[in-house]
Design an enzyme around this catalytic site. Structure first.
Site, short mmCIF file in Angstrom:
data_model
loop_
_atom_site.label_atom_id
_atom_site.label_comp_id
_atom_site.label_asym_id
_atom_site.label_seq_id
_atom_site.Cartn_x
_atom_site.Cartn_y
_atom_site.Cartn_z
N ARG A 207 24.22 43.53 51.33
CA ARG A 207 25.24 43.32 50.30
C ARG A 207 26.03 44.59 50.12
NH1 ARG A 207 23.99 40.58 44.59
NH2 ARG A 207 23.68 42.72 43.95
N THR B 6 31.15 45.30 46.05
CA THR B 6 31.67 43.93 45.87
C THR B 6 30.56 42.89 45.77
OG1 THR B 6 31.70 43.54 48.24
CG2 THR B 6 33.68 44.52 47.28
N ASP C 190 16.28 46.78 42.12
CA ASP C 190 16.48 46.61 43.56
C ASP C 190 15.12 46.48 44.24
OD1 ASP C 190 16.78 47.25 46.38
OD2 ASP C 190 18.83 47.81 45.88
N ASP D 177 14.43 48.82 47.35
CA ASP D 177 14.19 50.21 46.97
C ASP D 177 12.79 50.37 46.37
OD1 ASP D 177 16.66 50.98 47.79
OD2 ASP D 177 17.49 51.31 45.79
C1 PRP Z 1 19.26 42.22 48.40
C2 PRP Z 1 18.22 41.12 48.54
C3 PRP Z 1 19.01 40.00 49.14
C4 PRP Z 1 20.36 40.18 48.48
C5 PRP Z 1 20.48 39.18 47.38
O1 PRP Z 1 19.45 42.85 49.61
O2 PRP Z 1 17.12 41.48 49.33
O3 PRP Z 1 19.11 40.07 50.52
O4 PRP Z 1 20.40 41.50 47.96
O5 PRP Z 1 21.73 39.20 46.84
P1 PRP Z 1 22.76 38.00 47.00
O6 PRP Z 1 21.99 36.75 46.70
O7 PRP Z 1 23.81 38.30 45.96
O8 PRP Z 1 23.30 38.04 48.39
P2 PRP Z 1 20.40 44.13 49.81
O9 PRP Z 1 21.67 43.72 50.48
O10 PRP Z 1 20.50 44.91 48.54
O11 PRP Z 1 19.64 44.95 50.92
P3 PRP Z 1 18.13 45.46 51.04
O12 PRP Z 1 17.36 44.29 51.59
O13 PRP Z 1 18.25 46.57 52.01
O14 PRP Z 1 17.65 45.91 49.70
N1 URA Z 2 19.04 42.43 45.18
C1 URA Z 2 18.03 43.01 44.49
O1 URA Z 2 17.16 43.68 45.07
N2 URA Z 2 18.01 42.83 43.16
C2 URA Z 2 18.92 42.11 42.49
O2 URA Z 2 18.82 41.98 41.26
C3 URA Z 2 19.97 41.52 43.23
C4 URA Z 2 19.99 41.69 44.58
#
Ligand code: PRP
Ligand code: URA
Length: 216
Positions: A110, A114, A208, A211
């Site tokens: 993501r 945005t 997150d 993280d």
């Molecule tokens: C997070 C999560 C999902 C996404 C959800 O990943 O693990 O993949 O956000 O959000 P959405 O439903 O609005 O698409 P992120 O892109 O933050 O990456 P990460 O897995 O590296 O934490």
């Molecule tokens: N991804 C996360 O890890 N947490 C949220 O709340 C939304 C997207």
């Protein structure tokens, strides 16, 4: 939510045990080792519920007591597909239940500004179209990442009714966005939270996930 769960949303039973696990992982004071340990316990429950959704056929066995037991066995082959990075946290829970399970990966991130998803990479089992697929990502926020990943699966010939999207925390907006596109795909979730904040993070949420599981 279970009694009035929307069609094709399977919410884990909201037992005190499950709530106690969520209480730990939602707590901002929880340290990484506990976050990992208790998230893994929830992931195991999600995998078990996902397996519970698969079709079975009758199977009769003889027991050491000289009796027969009329049971069942699973039909078909499965695989897991994780959305990197956070979805990889769910792979071990699947392996714990299904030895030598095939695993595919899709890298979607993501955009932090945005909240829109971007597809970077995919590597999936060749025969994925003939398998039941557990799509693995702990967080269903806007649904953008899961929608993009599901489009990749469909483009590889997987039938919607063979896909099960497993996540720890969802919310009504994400569920609705996902089901507008894929009404026949089952979402297996442990919690349906209130909604999204202005940064498109889930509230109540836990911050997150990636993280907290991998970094802090
Ligand atoms: C997070 C999560 C999902 C996404 C959800 O990943 O693990 O993949 O956000 O959000 P959405 O439903 O609005 O698409 P992120 O892109 O933050 O990456 P990460 O897995 O590296 O934490
Ligand atoms: N991804 C996360 O890890 N947490 C949220 O709340 C939304 C997207």
């Amino acid at each position: 939510m279970s009694a009035e769960s929307p069609k094709n949303v399977i919410l884990l039973p909201q037992t005190n045990q499950l709530l106690s696990l969520y209480t730990i992982i939602r707590n901002k004071e929880t340290q990484r080792s506990d976050f990992v340990f208790y998230s893994d316990r929830i992931i195991r429950l999600l995998v078990e519920e996902g397996l519970n959704q698969l079709p079975v056929e009758p199977k009769t066995v003889s027991t050491p007591t000289g009796e027969v037991f009329e049971g069942v066995k699973f039909l078909g082959k499965i695989c897991g597909v994780s959305i990197i990075r956070a979805g990889e946290s769910m792979e071990q829970g699947l392996r714990d239940c299904c030895r030598s399970v095939r695993l595919g990966k899709i890298l979607i991130q993501r955009d932090e500004e945005t909240a829109l998803p971007k597809l970077y990479y995919e590597k999936l089992p060749e025969d994925i179209a003939s398998r039941y697929v557990f799509l693995l990502d702990p967080m269903l926020a806007t649904g953008g990442s899961a929608i993009m990943a599901t489009e990749v699966l469909l483009s590889r010939g997987v039938k919607p009714e063979r896909i099960f999207f497993l996540n720890l925390i969802s919310n009504p907006e994400g569920i609705s966005n996902y089901h507008k596109k894929f009404p026949d795909i089952k979402i297996v979730t442990g919690a349906v939270d209130r909604g999204l904040n202005e940064s498109k993070h889930i509230v109540t949420g836990l911050g997150d996930f990636g993280d907290r599981y991998y970094c802090i």
